[in-house]
Scaffold this motif. Structure first.
Motif, PDB file in Angstrom:
ATOM      1  N   ASN A 150       0.835  -1.242  -0.012  1.00  0.00           N
ATOM      2  CA  ASN A 150      -0.038   0.016   0.145  1.00  0.00           C
ATOM      3  C   ASN A 150       0.742   1.367   0.032  1.00  0.00           C
ATOM      4  O   ASN A 150       0.392   2.262  -0.681  1.00  0.00           O
ATOM      5  CB  ASN A 150      -0.969   0.081   1.187  1.00  0.00           C
ATOM      6  CG  ASN A 150      -2.050  -1.147   1.132  1.00  0.00           C
ATOM      7  OD1 ASN A 150      -2.264  -1.492   0.117  1.00  0.00           O
ATOM      8  ND2 ASN A 150      -2.587  -1.508   2.250  1.00  0.00           N
ATOM      9  N   VAL A 151       2.118   1.275   0.764  1.00  0.00           N
ATOM     10  CA  VAL A 151       2.876   2.247   0.821  1.00  0.00           C
ATOM     11  C   VAL A 151       3.376   2.659  -0.459  1.00  0.00           C
ATOM     12  O   VAL A 151       3.552   3.721  -1.170  1.00  0.00           O
ATOM     13  CB  VAL A 151       3.824   2.350   1.894  1.00  0.00           C
ATOM     14  CG1 VAL A 151       4.954   3.416   2.083  1.00  0.00           C
ATOM     15  CG2 VAL A 151       3.205   2.208   3.267  1.00  0.00           C
ATOM     16  N   TYR A 152       3.934   1.661  -1.187  1.00  0.00           N
ATOM     17  CA  TYR A 152       4.572   1.749  -2.539  1.00  0.00           C
ATOM     18  C   TYR A 152       3.539   2.404  -3.415  1.00  0.00           C
ATOM     19  O   TYR A 152       3.931   3.303  -4.012  1.00  0.00           O
ATOM     20  CB  TYR A 152       5.001   0.454  -2.909  1.00  0.00           C
ATOM     21  CG  TYR A 152       6.101  -0.347  -2.034  1.00  0.00           C
ATOM     22  CD1 TYR A 152       6.786   0.533  -1.074  1.00  0.00           C
ATOM     23  CD2 TYR A 152       6.460  -1.456  -2.358  1.00  0.00           C
ATOM     24  CE1 TYR A 152       7.985  -0.104  -0.483  1.00  0.00           C
ATOM     25  CE2 TYR A 152       7.400  -2.124  -1.642  1.00  0.00           C
ATOM     26  CZ  TYR A 152       8.049  -1.574  -0.851  1.00  0.00           C
ATOM     27  OH  TYR A 152       9.417  -2.139  -0.074  1.00  0.00           O
ATOM     28  N   ASP A 153       2.403   1.870  -3.514  1.00  0.00           N
ATOM     29  CA  ASP A 153       1.460   2.395  -4.539  1.00  0.00           C
ATOM     30  C   ASP A 153       1.164   3.851  -4.145  1.00  0.00           C
ATOM     31  O   ASP A 153       0.949   4.638  -4.831  1.00  0.00           O
ATOM     32  CB  ASP A 153       0.319   1.563  -4.328  1.00  0.00           C
ATOM     33  CG  ASP A 153       0.436   0.116  -5.006  1.00  0.00           C
ATOM     34  OD1 ASP A 153       1.331   0.084  -5.896  1.00  0.00           O
ATOM     35  OD2 ASP A 153      -0.437  -0.831  -4.586  1.00  0.00           O
ATOM     36  N   ALA A 154       0.975   4.201  -2.794  1.00  0.00           N
ATOM     37  CA  ALA A 154       0.642   5.408  -2.221  1.00  0.00           C
ATOM     38  C   ALA A 154       1.712   6.531  -2.799  1.00  0.00           C
ATOM     39  O   ALA A 154       1.259   7.545  -3.377  1.00  0.00           O
ATOM     40  CB  ALA A 154       0.453   5.658  -0.874  1.00  0.00           C
ATOM     41  N   VAL A 155       2.992   6.074  -2.600  1.00  0.00           N
ATOM     42  CA  VAL A 155       4.008   7.084  -2.849  1.00  0.00           C
ATOM     43  C   VAL A 155       4.177   7.128  -4.389  1.00  0.00           C
ATOM     44  O   VAL A 155       4.298   8.303  -4.843  1.00  0.00           O
ATOM     45  CB  VAL A 155       5.376   6.585  -2.236  1.00  0.00           C
ATOM     46  CG1 VAL A 155       6.636   7.369  -2.826  1.00  0.00           C
ATOM     47  CG2 VAL A 155       5.614   6.653  -0.853  1.00  0.00           C
ATOM     48  N   GLY A 156       4.032   6.158  -5.179  1.00  0.00           N
ATOM     49  CA  GLY A 156       4.028   6.048  -6.434  1.00  0.00           C
ATOM     50  C   GLY A 156       2.900   6.999  -7.273  1.00  0.00           C
ATOM     51  O   GLY A 156       3.088   7.758  -8.078  1.00  0.00           O
ATOM     52  N   ASP A 157       1.692   6.927  -6.568  1.00  0.00           N
ATOM     53  CA  ASP A 157       0.493   7.817  -7.009  1.00  0.00           C
ATOM     54  C   ASP A 157       0.867   9.058  -6.634  1.00  0.00           C
ATOM     55  O   ASP A 157       0.496  10.055  -7.429  1.00  0.00           O
ATOM     56  CB  ASP A 157      -0.664   7.188  -6.363  1.00  0.00           C
ATOM     57  CG  ASP A 157      -1.086   5.997  -7.038  1.00  0.00           C
ATOM     58  OD1 ASP A 157      -0.616   5.439  -7.999  1.00  0.00           O
ATOM     59  OD2 ASP A 157      -2.098   5.365  -6.529  1.00  0.00           O
ATOM     60  N   LEU A 158       1.449   9.191  -5.454  1.00  0.00           N
ATOM     61  CA  LEU A 158       1.752  10.971  -5.222  1.00  0.00           C
ATOM     62  C   LEU A 158       2.750  11.396  -6.171  1.00  0.00           C
ATOM     63  O   LEU A 158       2.349  12.537  -6.550  1.00  0.00           O
ATOM     64  CB  LEU A 158       2.323  10.837  -3.735  1.00  0.00           C
ATOM     65  CG  LEU A 158       2.530  12.135  -3.195  1.00  0.00           C
ATOM     66  CD1 LEU A 158       1.507  13.141  -2.977  1.00  0.00           C
ATOM     67  CD2 LEU A 158       3.330  12.198  -2.012  1.00  0.00           C
ATOM     68  N   LEU A 159       3.692  10.836  -6.361  1.00  0.00           N
ATOM     69  CA  LEU A 159       4.571  11.307  -7.348  1.00  0.00           C
ATOM     70  C   LEU A 159       4.159  11.661  -8.787  1.00  0.00           C
ATOM     71  O   LEU A 159       4.451  12.552  -9.501  1.00  0.00           O
ATOM     72  CB  LEU A 159       5.845  10.420  -7.385  1.00  0.00           C
ATOM     73  CG  LEU A 159       6.729  10.344  -5.974  1.00  0.00           C
ATOM     74  CD1 LEU A 159       7.899   9.469  -6.295  1.00  0.00           C
ATOM     75  CD2 LEU A 159       7.180  11.811  -5.585  1.00  0.00           C
ATOM     76  N   SER A 160       3.205  10.610  -9.205  1.00  0.00           N
ATOM     77  CA  SER A 160       2.528  10.729 -10.402  1.00  0.00           C
ATOM     78  C   SER A 160       1.599  11.711 -10.475  1.00  0.00           C
ATOM     79  O   SER A 160       1.613  12.609 -11.515  1.00  0.00           O
ATOM     80  CB  SER A 160       1.819   9.350 -10.811  1.00  0.00           C
ATOM     81  OG  SER A 160       2.661   8.206 -11.119  1.00  0.00           O
ATOM     82  N   ALA A 161       0.932  11.959  -9.445  1.00  0.00           N
ATOM     83  CA  ALA A 161      -0.012  13.203  -9.550  1.00  0.00           C
ATOM     84  C   ALA A 161       0.655  14.505  -9.349  1.00  0.00           C
ATOM     85  O   ALA A 161       0.208  15.283 -10.231  1.00  0.00           O
ATOM     86  CB  ALA A 161      -0.922  13.000  -7.918  1.00  0.00           C
ATOM     87  N   VAL A 162       1.748  14.737  -8.879  1.00  0.00           N
ATOM     88  CA  VAL A 162       2.673  15.843  -8.805  1.00  0.00           C
ATOM     89  C   VAL A 162       3.140  16.148 -10.371  1.00  0.00           C
ATOM     90  O   VAL A 162       3.207  17.297 -10.814  1.00  0.00           O
ATOM     91  CB  VAL A 162       3.719  15.833  -7.973  1.00  0.00           C
ATOM     92  CG1 VAL A 162       4.638  17.096  -8.197  1.00  0.00           C
ATOM     93  CG2 VAL A 162       3.161  15.805  -6.337  1.00  0.00           C
ATOM     94  N   ALA A 163       3.562  15.094 -10.899  1.00  0.00           N
ATOM     95  CA  ALA A 163       4.161  15.118 -12.147  1.00  0.00           C
ATOM     96  C   ALA A 163       3.214  15.582 -13.376  1.00  0.00           C
ATOM     97  O   ALA A 163       3.589  15.944 -14.633  1.00  0.00           O
ATOM     98  CB  ALA A 163       4.957  13.755 -12.788  1.00  0.00           C
ATOM     99  N   GLU A 164       1.785  15.365 -12.986  1.00  0.00           N
ATOM    100  CA  GLU A 164       0.823  15.960 -13.871  1.00  0.00           C
ATOM    101  C   GLU A 164       0.830  17.410 -14.087  1.00  0.00           C
ATOM    102  O   GLU A 164       0.492  17.957 -15.309  1.00  0.00           O
ATOM    103  CB  GLU A 164      -0.332  15.276 -13.621  1.00  0.00           C
ATOM    104  CG  GLU A 164      -0.738  13.900 -13.596  1.00  0.00           C
ATOM    105  CD  GLU A 164      -2.152  13.339 -12.830  1.00  0.00           C
ATOM    106  OE1 GLU A 164      -2.697  14.417 -12.765  1.00  0.00           O
ATOM    107  OE2 GLU A 164      -2.462  12.245 -13.012  1.00  0.00           O
ATOM    108  N   GLN A 165       1.446  18.073 -13.067  1.00  0.00           N
ATOM    109  CA  GLN A 165       1.566  19.452 -13.312  1.00  0.00           C
ATOM    110  C   GLN A 165       2.609  19.892 -14.063  1.00  0.00           C
ATOM    111  O   GLN A 165       2.655  20.651 -14.931  1.00  0.00           O
ATOM    112  CB  GLN A 165       1.756  20.199 -11.719  1.00  0.00           C
ATOM    113  CG  GLN A 165       0.656  19.662 -10.804  1.00  0.00           C
ATOM    114  CD  GLN A 165      -0.596  20.018 -10.943  1.00  0.00           C
ATOM    115  OE1 GLN A 165      -0.961  21.379 -11.314  1.00  0.00           O
ATOM    116  NE2 GLN A 165      -1.509  19.131 -10.721  1.00  0.00           N
TER     117      GLN A 165
END
Length: 976
Positions: free
Chosen positions: A137-152
């Motif tokens: 869960n932590v890996y997915d959460a951190v990955g999604d967080l970085l991906s979401a930031v990279a959308e900007q």
């Protein structure tokens, strides 16, 4: 003193370019992360090598390219490291900068909230909760967080100090490295020197490097030129080459080490903060290994396995195990020659400084015993070092003398002098008299080594100190030998002391002494008499030669032939053949020092006769032969290097001359280092006209050490003042040079005429901008300069037949500059024919000498004179030659003077209102022809504005209201 710091990135341009290319960052804004050659880069390097500074520069480059950057840091918390600590820091940054993005991800992954920075400083409940987190869960959460930031916008994730990372963080990095995230790139740094064999990151780095899209950048130590730039940034004042070399050698290219050493202001010891950082490497070693490491620190920079085994009380198995542990921990490095050294030299210094005084002495004594008893093989220098530090004076004295002789035998005079000085100090400070060493012979030997190393003033001090300690009843032989050595040393340095007086006293004392000693004293006396007393010098030299040949003193005979070659007042022939024969004779006899002296004198002769090509060839021969004999910095080769640069400068090869005098990475005697730097500044500032104001100010501190340093640096200052028309500064500099040089040489030294001439040229440059009263006031100073030059000419008049072309060039230039000042200042102005004739003579003598910069300078002035006297065609021809030379020399000063000739108004005549200057007459003739100001300017190569000024002056002088009326008045008066 605290360590200094600089925020500049020095010496890492290539690494930064590599990082930005690998990660797809372009500071120009072009490019996209998908163009990257890697998704992640591991940045490895030793502690202090500059990983953080490179990553800061990478961050700035990314931000300039429109990227977002987040960073997390691993901390050295020993066994209490918090899981995912750098990612907690990253999460906190995202929550602060992009709360909406973080909120959306937290809604989907509520587990991520447990990594918030504020949730991590709680009690055991929080800790147990962290342990209970599901890693997936932590890996997915951190990955999604970085991906979401990279959308900007593209995102750069930086994780520093991964060598301190906990297992969870390392696993998270493995996940991110193996799972590409669109628009996300990672830079992860770690200390390579911390990755010992059992370090958990060592295996993981190897696994990461096998992943596609993961690269590694190893930050190597800075190159030497980058180290120098960093030192200059930290310490802007000029340092000696010895200080630079010390930092380069000790810091081994590590920026943190460099900053600490510069901040410590050359204390000689490892700064406390740096020592603490270095000694951390020992904390993870067991006690036995630490003992062996301490032993290595006492041994020096490098120690053989055999010597360690002889000194250590460990068995062979224990010693090998301890050495292996130290090597595995990156504390020591092993070489194929069976030796060990510290991975960082400063680490060895820190370990040594950490020892207790008694511990050091005991260990040094163990080395003395092992080397002295033959249980291990070592050098005399090693034995001397250990004996000194173990306070074993008898052994230290004998070993130091032996080490000095060994150093001389292999061409190391500098090292030899150090050993001899150590032995003398030990003898002088011994509690009981040392009777088994001839101290006077040792002092003479030490002086010989110091002179061979180029440290002549130190040799003089050593000999004077030994003379001062002689008791009243000392033998004539002892005193005479010391005086002979002192006179020989005084001949090689700038001093007010008379070598002739010391040599004459030595000859008197040694009249009944051994023939070898008397012949040597006579040789030195002949050299001290020199060409100023040629007949007497030749008589003394021949007396010494007869004595040397009668007693079969071949080496002295060779040296005497060299002296006699330059003292033949009867034949009138050039001593070229004699000096070449003397050099060949010395080479056949294997006597390098007499050979170097003969060659040096031969080169000087060619130089004085104006044969620059032959001088250059011989100077190169002197330098080459000195390198073979290990005498690079002895006086004759060291001065030959300067004179070679001077000759190259006259040939117009300024870059080659400058590079020849660049002693970076070498360790020259201080006097030559600043002498070379002075000539470099003469090229850079004086000839080329570049602005380096602080360089000449720093050289002022060294004017009193050597007359040539003062003259070269002073000439640079005078040329700068003359180019600016700053007459007051020129006079001040001239007086300062005299104050420094006259006590070292004599009042009417030959270069004084050149210096005075340049001052006159400064007054000439200032004259067009001065009032009538200022020009009249300047006359007294100009008269003083001309009188000084005349005294020099009178002083050397008895030697008129020996004057070379350079001397004649400056005699002609002196006359020309004076007439130029009188013309421009309108103080008893010469006729135009007289002025042109003087500058033509100056040009002729400069061409005869073959000095490219001086020919160019004279032609610039001659062009201005010709233009002012109305010969525009000749002015253009000479000006074109001068301009071509100025471009070849890259001389801003000459080009600026050429340009100024067309923009400076001619002085208004002060004698008669209607009298026109030659320039005004030239312009009036063109006005009478109906030419416009623009047409006149083009024809005369001056600006339209300058023409307008001249026309206004003409109208005023002729009392005309218009150009037409002026032309009419001129025709009536016969002016056109």
């Amino acid at each position: 003193m605290p360590a200094l710091r600089t925020t500049d990135l020095i010496g890492r341009d290539a690494e930064l370019e590599q990082l930005t290319a690998q990660l797809g960052i372009r500071t120009s804004g072009a490019g996209h992360p998908h163009e990257a050659t890697a998704r992640a880069v591991l940045v490895a390097g030793d502690a202090g090598v500059g990983k953080t500074r490179v990553l800061m520069a990478l961050r700035d480059a990314a931000l300039d390219a429109g990227w977002q950057v987040v960073a997390g840091h691993c901390l050295d918390l020993a066994d209490s490291s918090l899981p995912y600590l750098p990612f907690s820091e990253i999460l906190g940054r995202v929550m602060a900068d992009l709360p909406d993005v973080a909120g959306r991800v937290l809604d989907v992954h509520p587990t991520l909230a447990r990594l918030q920075p504020g949730r991590r400083i709680r009690t055991s409940e929080t800790a147990s909760g962290d342990q209970a987190l599901d890693r997936g869960n932590v890996y997915d959460a951190v990955g999604d967080l970085l991906s979401a930031v990279a959308e900007q916008a593209p995102l750069l994730v930086v994780v520093e100090d991964a060598h301190w990372a906990d297992e969870s963080t390392r696993d998270m990095l493995s996940f991110l490295f193996s799972r590409p995230l669109p628009g996300v790139s990672l830079a992860v740094s770690y200390r390579a020197d911390d990755l010992h064999r059992r370090h958990p990151l060592r295996r993981q780095v190897a696994e990461w490097m096998r992943l596609r899209g993961v690269d590694r950048l190893q930050l190597e130590p800075l190159a030497e030129d980058a180290v120098r730039r960093l030192v200059r940034a930290l310490h802007p004042t000029t340092l000696s080459e010895a200080e630079y070399v010390s930092i380069v050698d000790r810091a081994e290219g590590n920026p943190f080490f460099i900053e600490e050493l510069v901040g410590a202001t050359w204390s000689g010891q490892v700064p406390g903060e740096l020592a603490d950082v270095l000694l951390v490497h020992l904390d993870r070693l067991d006690e036995t290994t630490r003992q062996v490491v301490r032993l290595v620190s006492v041994a020096g920079r490098q120690v053989s396995h055999a010597l360690l085994a002889a000194v250590s009380d460990l068995g062979s198995t224990e010693l090998e195990a301890a050495l292996r542990a130290a090597v595995d921990a990156h504390v020591l490095v092993a070489s194929r020659g069976g030796t060990y050294a510290f991975r960082h030299a400063l680490l060895g210094e820190a370990v040594y400084d950490d020892l207790l005084p008694g511990e050091r002495m005991r260990l040094h004594a163990d080395f003395v015993a092992a080397l002295g008893e033959g249980r291990a093989v070592g050098t005399a220098a090693e034995l001397a070092q250990h004996a000194r530090r173990a306070d074993d004076r008898p052994v230290a004295i004998r070993a130091s003398i032996e080490a000095g002789e060994e150093a001389l035998a292999v061409g190391g005079p500098s090292e030899a002098s150090t050993h001899f000085l150590d032995a003398l100090e030990l003898i002088d400070t011994a509690r009981t008299p040392v009777t088994d060493v001839d101290v006077h012979a040792l002092a003479r030997r030490c002086a010989e080594a110091l002179i061979a190393a180029g440290r002549v003033p130190k040799a003089v001090k050593v000999l004077r100190a030994r003379l001062a300690t002689l008791p009243p009843g000392a033998s004539d032989v002892d005193r005479g030998q010391l005086l002979t050595a002192l006179a020989s040393a005084l001949l090689l340095t700038d001093t007010t002391d008379s070598p002739r007086e010391a040599a004459e006293e030595a000859v008197a004392l040694l009249q009944d002494g051994p023939p070898k000693l008397l012949a040597r004293a006579l040789l030195v006396l002949a050299q001290s008499l020199g060409s100023w007393h040629g007949d007497e010098a030749r008589s003394v030299a021949l007396q010494a030669l007869e004595l040397a040949e009668r007693h079969d003193l071949q080496s002295l005979a060779v040296e005497l032939h060299t002296t006699i070659a330059g003292l033949d007042p009867t034949s009138g022939s050039s001593p070229v053949a004699g000096w070449r024969a003397a050099a060949d004779r010395a080479r056949r006899a294997g006597l390098i020092e007499p050979e170097l002296r003969a060659l040096y004198l031969l080169g000087r002769l060619h130089h004085d006769e104006g044969d620059l090509g032959a001088a250059v060839a011989v100077y190169r021969e002197v330098i080459a032969r000195s390198e073979v004999g290990g005498l690079t910095w002895s006086p004759y080769p060291a001065e030959a290097r300067l004179l070679l640069a001077v000759a190259l400068t006259h040939q117009g090869l300024l870059d080659e001359a400058w590079e020849l005098l660049d002693v970076s990475g070498q360790n020259p005697p201080m006097v030559f280092e600043w002498l070379y730097f002075a000539h470099q500044m003469l090229i850079t500032i004086g000839i080329r006209g570049e602005a380096k104001p602080k360089a000449l100010e720093r050289l002022r501190d060294y004017w009193g050490t050597d007359g040539l340093t003062a003259i070269s640096a002073g000439t640079a200052e005078l040329l700068r003042a003359a180019a600016a028309g700053d007459a007051a500064t020129a006079v001040s500099v001239y007086d300062d040079v005299l104050a420094a040089v006259v006590p070292l040489w004599h009042e009417w030294f030959q270069a004084r005429m050149r210096l005075a001439t340049i001052v006159v040229s400064a007054f000439a440059a200032a004259a067009p901008h001065q009032s009538v009263e200022e020009r009249e006031a300047s006359a007294a100073v100009v008269d003083r300069m001309m009188a000084d030059g005349a005294r020099v000419v009178d002083f050397y008049a008895p030697y008129d037949g020996s004057h070379g072309p350079e001397y004649r060039m400056w005699v002609a230039r002196r006359t020309a500059e004076h007439l130029r000042w009188r013309w421009l200042a309108q103080v008893d102005p010469p006729s135009s024919d007289e002025l042109v004739e003087a500058w033509r003579a100056a040009e002729e003598t400069a061409v005869a000498y073959g000095s490219v910069p001086e020919v160019a300078q004279v032609r610039v002035r001659l062009s201005g004179v010709l233009r002012a006297t109305g010969d525009a065609a000749a002015a253009r021809a000479v000006g074109d030659q001068a301009r071509e030379a100025a471009h070849a020399l890259r001389s801003r000063a000459l080009l600026a003077e050429l340009t100024a000739q067309g923009s400076a108004p001619a002085p208004v005549a002060v004698s008669e209102v209607a009298a026109l200057t030659p320039r005004e007459s030239e312009i009036l003739a063109l006005v009478a022809e109906g030419r416009s100001n623009g047409e006149i300017g083009k024809q005369l190569f001056i600006s339209t504005k300058t023409v307008s000024v001249h026309v206004s002056n003409i109208l005023t002088k002729l009392a005309a209201a218009s150009r037409t009326e002026a032309a009419a008045v001129a025709r009536r008066r016969g002016l056109v």
